[in-house]
Each structure stands twice: as C-alpha cells, then as structure tokens.
Design a protein around this motif. Sequence first.
Motif, PDB file in Angstrom:
ATOM      1  N   UNK A   1       7.950   7.724   0.553  1.00  0.00           N
ATOM      2  CA  UNK A   1       7.558   6.386   0.735  1.00  0.00           C
ATOM      3  C   UNK A   1       6.327   5.622  -0.105  1.00  0.00           C
ATOM      4  N   UNK A   2       6.167   4.359   0.004  1.00  0.00           N
ATOM      5  CA  UNK A   2       5.306   3.721  -0.633  1.00  0.00           C
ATOM      6  C   UNK A   2       4.143   3.322   0.350  1.00  0.00           C
ATOM      7  N   UNK A   3       2.824   3.724  -0.087  1.00  0.00           N
ATOM      8  CA  UNK A   3       1.671   3.592   0.630  1.00  0.00           C
ATOM      9  C   UNK A   3       1.001   2.332   0.751  1.00  0.00           C
ATOM     10  N   UNK A   4       0.708   1.495   1.395  1.00  0.00           N
ATOM     11  CA  UNK A   4       0.077   0.238   1.569  1.00  0.00           C
ATOM     12  C   UNK A   4      -1.398   0.708   2.189  1.00  0.00           C
ATOM     13  N   UNK A   5      -2.300   0.946   1.336  1.00  0.00           N
ATOM     14  CA  UNK A   5      -3.449   1.763   2.076  1.00  0.00           C
ATOM     15  C   UNK A   5      -4.636   0.611   2.181  1.00  0.00           C
ATOM     16  N   UNK A   6      -4.818   0.248   3.396  1.00  0.00           N
ATOM     17  CA  UNK A   6      -5.994  -0.553   3.722  1.00  0.00           C
ATOM     18  C   UNK A   6      -7.155   0.037   4.047  1.00  0.00           C
TER      19      UNK A   6
END
Length: 319
Positions: free
Chosen positions: A52-57
Amino acid sequence: MANPNIPPLDTRPIDAEDSETSPACVMTFNANDPSGAGGLTADISAIASAGAHALAVVTGSYVRDTAEIFDHVSFDDEAVTEQARTTLEDMPVSAIKVGFVGNPENISAIAEIASDYADVPLIAYMPNLSWWEEEAIDNYLDAFRELLLPQTTVLVGNHSSLWRWLMPDWSGEKSPTARDIAKAASEFGVPYTLVTGIPLPDQFIDNVLATPQAILYSEKFERFEAVFAGAGDTLTAALSALLANGHNLQAATSEALTYLDHSLDAGFHPGMGNIVPDRLFWAQADMDTDDDDEVDENNGLDTPPPLPPFDIPPNGTKH
C-alpha cells in the motif's frame, strides 16, 4: 544564459497505473522517530511492504534512541489537521492508522477527521506510555478513550497495556482474557480488539483477535530472547495496509502477525539499545529462497491460510 547547443533530452511518457491497479492509500497519524525504531518510519516501511501507499501525517517527534524515549515534542492540532485534510482532498484513503499523536488536542482533531470519513476503517494502536509523565498519560488516555475509541474499528495493543488502561479495577484472580479486554473496549464503541503478547507457558505468547462474544482468530509464537523497539507500530501498520488492500479481517490479522514475526526474526542492532525489526527483510539479496514457508509475490508476506469471508465494517458504525 542557456546554452543553445545542448541537445534535447530523450523523453518517454509516464506509464501511470489507473486507480483500479494502483496501491491502496493508508493514512497514518504518528510521531516521527529519529531512531527509526518505530513511529512513522515503522509505519511507512510496513505499509509499503504490504503493498500500500503511506500518507504519513506527522503529529510530533520523539526525542529518543533505540534504548529509551526521553521526551516528545507535539505539533499543534491545526498543523495536523491541515496536513491530513490537504492530502485527503487529493487522494482516496482506504484505511486510517493512528499511533501515538502526542496530546489530547491532536486526538480531538483526528477524531473529527475520522468522523468525516466514517466509511473508512480506523485501526488504532495504543503503545506503552510508561516513559511519560503521569498527568500527561492520564490526560492522553482519557481523550483517546472518549474521543477516538468511538471511531475505532480495530484496537491493537499489548495485553498488559490494554488491561491497565481499559480495566484498571480488574480484581480477578487470573489475568483478563482477550475477550474480557474486547468487552471493555466495546463499551466505548470498539467492535474488534487485537490483543498481543498474552503470556503462555513454555516461553510462548498468544495474539488474539476478539469481540466480546467470540475469539475470531488467534496465533501463538515462541517468545524471542530479545527486547524490540517498534513492534506494535509495525504490526498495526501492516494490518492497516492489508485491510486497505481488501483482505478480510481474519486473513489480514494472520498475515500481519506473520509479517511481524519475520520482521522480528530478521531484526538488527543498529545502536546500543534495543533490537529494531527489519521490516524490509523480504528485500534482502541473501534471503533464503529454499525456506519451507510458501512465500507469495506480495513482498515476501506469507500466504495466509484460507478463511471464511469476514467483512470489516467502517469506523463510525458502532454507535
């Protein structure tokens, strides 16, 4: 002035994958960990490993090494909200993972965001906070319990940490079971709880996915004779990515636990403190290709045994 004699570069079109075949996006709220042991470093590596693709906040940063956490510096809630909402307006998200986010204000901001994306499963991890000041721990746990647990689809945590948080007045002669802890979590709206590190005889530990009514999945592993940093974030991030990719909850739990076990088995010692899981064990050039375990093409994750379909509900449907 540009050189007019420079020949033009050869170009080719980008073969961008369409939305049906591109990786699912997982948004993760967590602290930066400069040691690389846990936090966003663990999340990004594990999410990528699960395809998966991480959207890191970034919610703040630990001040730590591989041995211990000395402090934490929090971002304010406006900065966290702006990061997340800007990204969410651009990309679809298939799962939300929440780690340690630093303060009650950030918990409130994340809960508000999650309520606006109530069709997306939210997987929350509660780490051991014993390194922190007692008053800060109490305020954080109270906010998490009241604001975020009602939005949580799967709660993940160590048996001891969840027990002491959710069942502080437990007076039974034996330790609470995974179902006992799941029942306590369900009182705040959590339908599924993954309890890890349950002590068993003969140096084994159990990991149990439970509801108040039933044990949905369990798997035991032999205890490692080592202390690891970042194991909980690794497991929770992998679970989130597998759910985002469409695995049912039982199969995702099985595969995430196996992935964690391999990561711990391949763990390394980069500093003078604890061992760090090798979340990219599958990428090592000298990986033993003659292993008896059947490994699929999904970045070295073991193929889970077939399980009956078990649909996971989104967050916000338990009220």
